[in-house]
Write a protein that holds these residues in place. Structure first.
Motif, PDB file in Angstrom:
ATOM      1  N   TYR A   1      41.261   9.758 -20.902  1.00  0.00           N
ATOM      2  CA  TYR A   1      40.964  11.148 -20.548  1.00  0.00           C
ATOM      3  C   TYR A   1      39.774  11.733 -21.313  1.00  0.00           C
ATOM      4  N   ILE A   2      39.375  11.086 -22.408  1.00  0.00           N
ATOM      5  CA  ILE A   2      38.368  11.697 -23.267  1.00  0.00           C
ATOM      6  C   ILE A   2      37.011  11.812 -22.590  1.00  0.00           C
ATOM      7  N   ASP A   3      36.721  10.951 -21.599  1.00  0.00           N
ATOM      8  CA  ASP A   3      35.437  11.048 -20.904  1.00  0.00           C
ATOM      9  C   ASP A   3      35.275  12.396 -20.200  1.00  0.00           C
ATOM     10  N   GLU A   4      36.380  12.966 -19.754  1.00  0.00           N
ATOM     11  CA  GLU A   4      36.315  14.292 -19.131  1.00  0.00           C
ATOM     12  C   GLU A   4      35.888  15.332 -20.164  1.00  0.00           C
ATOM     13  N   ALA A   5      36.402  15.208 -21.370  1.00  0.00           N
ATOM     14  CA  ALA A   5      36.012  16.131 -22.439  1.00  0.00           C
ATOM     15  C   ALA A   5      34.542  15.937 -22.805  1.00  0.00           C
ATOM     16  N   ARG A   6      34.065  14.697 -22.785  1.00  0.00           N
ATOM     17  CA  ARG A   6      32.661  14.427 -23.089  1.00  0.00           C
ATOM     18  C   ARG A   6      31.738  15.058 -22.050  1.00  0.00           C
ATOM     19  N   GLU A   7      32.102  14.921 -20.770  1.00  0.00           N
ATOM     20  CA  GLU A   7      31.291  15.533 -19.710  1.00  0.00           C
ATOM     21  C   GLU A   7      31.242  17.054 -19.879  1.00  0.00           C
ATOM     22  N   ALA A   8      32.379  17.633 -20.222  1.00  0.00           N
ATOM     23  CA  ALA A   8      32.424  19.079 -20.433  1.00  0.00           C
ATOM     24  C   ALA A   8      31.559  19.483 -21.620  1.00  0.00           C
ATOM     25  N   ALA A   9      31.521  18.653 -22.664  1.00  0.00           N
ATOM     26  CA  ALA A   9      30.701  18.955 -23.842  1.00  0.00           C
ATOM     27  C   ALA A   9      29.216  18.930 -23.507  1.00  0.00           C
ATOM     28  N   VAL A  10      28.800  17.960 -22.697  1.00  0.00           N
ATOM     29  CA  VAL A  10      27.387  17.868 -22.290  1.00  0.00           C
ATOM     30  C   VAL A  10      26.996  19.079 -21.441  1.00  0.00           C
ATOM     31  N   LYS A  11      27.863  19.477 -20.527  1.00  0.00           N
ATOM     32  CA  LYS A  11      27.586  20.654 -19.692  1.00  0.00           C
ATOM     33  C   LYS A  11      27.493  21.915 -20.545  1.00  0.00           C
ATOM     34  N   ASP A  12      28.354  22.000 -21.546  1.00  0.00           N
ATOM     35  CA  ASP A  12      28.336  23.160 -22.439  1.00  0.00           C
ATOM     36  C   ASP A  12      27.017  23.230 -23.206  1.00  0.00           C
ATOM     37  N   ALA A  13      26.547  22.097 -23.702  1.00  0.00           N
ATOM     38  CA  ALA A  13      25.277  22.066 -24.433  1.00  0.00           C
ATOM     39  C   ALA A  13      24.116  22.437 -23.502  1.00  0.00           C
ATOM     40  N   ARG A  14      24.123  21.938 -22.280  1.00  0.00           N
ATOM     41  CA  ARG A  14      23.066  22.233 -21.314  1.00  0.00           C
ATOM     42  C   ARG A  14      23.015  23.727 -20.995  1.00  0.00           C
ATOM     43  N   THR A  15      24.183  24.331 -20.786  1.00  0.00           N
ATOM     44  CA  THR A  15      24.233  25.760 -20.474  1.00  0.00           C
ATOM     45  C   THR A  15      23.662  26.590 -21.612  1.00  0.00           C
ATOM     46  N   LYS A  16      24.013  26.259 -22.846  1.00  0.00           N
ATOM     47  CA  LYS A  16      23.500  26.988 -24.005  1.00  0.00           C
ATOM     48  C   LYS A  16      21.980  26.830 -24.110  1.00  0.00           C
ATOM     49  N   ALA A  17      21.497  25.582 -23.930  1.00  0.00           N
ATOM     50  CA  ALA A  17      20.067  25.323 -24.047  1.00  0.00           C
ATOM     51  C   ALA A  17      19.275  26.078 -22.982  1.00  0.00           C
ATOM     52  N   GLU A  18      19.806  26.133 -21.752  1.00  0.00           N
ATOM     53  CA  GLU A  18      19.124  26.867 -20.681  1.00  0.00           C
ATOM     54  C   GLU A  18      19.060  28.355 -20.984  1.00  0.00           C
ATOM     55  N   THR A  19      20.109  28.885 -21.592  1.00  0.00           N
ATOM     56  CA  THR A  19      20.119  30.304 -21.952  1.00  0.00           C
ATOM     57  C   THR A  19      19.036  30.611 -22.978  1.00  0.00           C
ATOM     58  N   TYR A  20      18.939  29.794 -24.002  1.00  0.00           N
ATOM     59  CA  TYR A  20      17.911  29.997 -25.023  1.00  0.00           C
ATOM     60  C   TYR A  20      16.506  29.816 -24.444  1.00  0.00           C
ATOM     61  N   ALA A  21      16.322  28.803 -23.600  1.00  0.00           N
ATOM     62  CA  ALA A  21      15.004  28.541 -23.026  1.00  0.00           C
ATOM     63  C   ALA A  21      14.553  29.705 -22.133  1.00  0.00           C
ATOM     64  N   LYS A  22      15.480  30.231 -21.346  1.00  0.00           N
ATOM     65  CA  LYS A  22      15.148  31.351 -20.474  1.00  0.00           C
ATOM     66  C   LYS A  22      14.746  32.574 -21.286  1.00  0.00           C
ATOM     67  N   ALA A  23      15.483  32.836 -22.361  1.00  0.00           N
ATOM     68  CA  ALA A  23      15.169  33.981 -23.210  1.00  0.00           C
ATOM     69  C   ALA A  23      13.803  33.822 -23.876  1.00  0.00           C
ATOM     70  N   ALA A  24      13.390  32.581 -24.129  1.00  0.00           N
ATOM     71  CA  ALA A  24      12.110  32.318 -24.785  1.00  0.00           C
ATOM     72  C   ALA A  24      10.956  32.182 -23.792  1.00  0.00           C
TER      73      ALA A  24
END
Length: 251
Positions: free
Chosen positions: A172-195
């Motif tokens: 089941y841990i691969d599902e958690a890994r995919e969610a972690a990658v999506k979470d990092a991408r969302t945060k990075a897009e937010t910062y990039a847009k603000a900049a």
């Protein structure tokens, strides 16, 4: 007869100028190309993800605590009860490899150290306490209630430290890994847009690890007799993962 002397003609100024222009153009072109290959910036961000899974295994500790006037009598009583419990556990079909002795201890019991007048007196041993326990790993969580009842009926007077788990967390841990990658991408897009920039390619990615969080201790039963198996609510097991990703920033 005089030898004929060879004459060497130096390049003209115009030819030298032409060579210089070509070299300068080549250097400028190389510099521009190098700058174009260099990323304009980067951002490093962490992300986390989790997945909830119904536990399929449980671990518990069952102890027998006895007291006697001397260590020998206390140990004898404890051993008789513990042998009977082990016999019941094996008869219930629990594999021996899932049963382990834990917390064996023989310790003295001291009497009141204060006299009636409040003065302190030397410690005096008035008896002995013997404790012996077993840790049981149940591969079928549905058997937990009946197992607890069996242990108490057999003479265990300290039963607890019940923990739930997942026997195959990697499933089941691969599902958690995919969610972690999506979470990092969302945060990075937010910062990039603000900049005022956009995300480019992934430059690096690393996993900080995953954590199959143990379910907290859920019950403790001491010196209790049960008429039937206790109700058990196993809840859910949380498997989590975290990653760190570096993205290229594009102007």
């Amino acid at each position: 007869m005089q030898k004929e002397q060879k004459k060497f003609r130096l390049p003209s100024m115009s030819a030298l100028a032409m060579v210089g222009l070509v070299a300068a153009a080549f250097i400028a072109s190389t510099s521009v190309h190098a700058r174009a290959e260099e990323p304009s910036g980067k951002i490093t961000i962490s992300g986390s993800g989790s997945v909830h899974v119904a536990p399929d295994m449980a671990t518990l500790v069952s102890r027998v605590i006895t007291q006697g006037d001397d260590a020998k009598s206390a140990l004898k009583e404890n051993s008789v009860t513990m042998r009977a419990i082990l016999k019941d556990v094996e008869a219930a079909g629990i594999d021996k490899k899932n049963i382990q002795t834990t917390g064996f201890d023989i310790s003295p019991i001291y009497g009141n150290r204060n006299l009636n007048d409040g003065k302190h007196k030397a410690p005096q041993i008035v008896g002995y306490r013997v404790q012996n326990g077993i840790q049981i790993n149940l591969k079928d969580v549905s058997r937990l209630g009946t197992t607890l009842d069996m242990l108490v009926q057999g003479g265990s007077n300290d039963v607890g430290q019940v923990r739930f788990g997942v026997s195959n967390p990697e499933k089941y841990i691969d599902e958690a890994r995919e969610a972690a990658v999506k979470d990092a991408r969302t945060k990075a897009e937010t910062y990039a847009k603000a900049a005022g920039v956009t995300l480019g390619k992934v430059l690096s990615i690393s996993e900080a690890g995953y954590n199959p969080n143990p379910y907290p201790e859920m019950m403790m039963m001491r010196a209790a007799k049960m008429d039937s198996a206790p109700p058990i609510a196993e809840g859910q097991q949380t498997l989590s993962s975290s990653v760190t990703i570096t993205y290229e920033l594009v102007q």
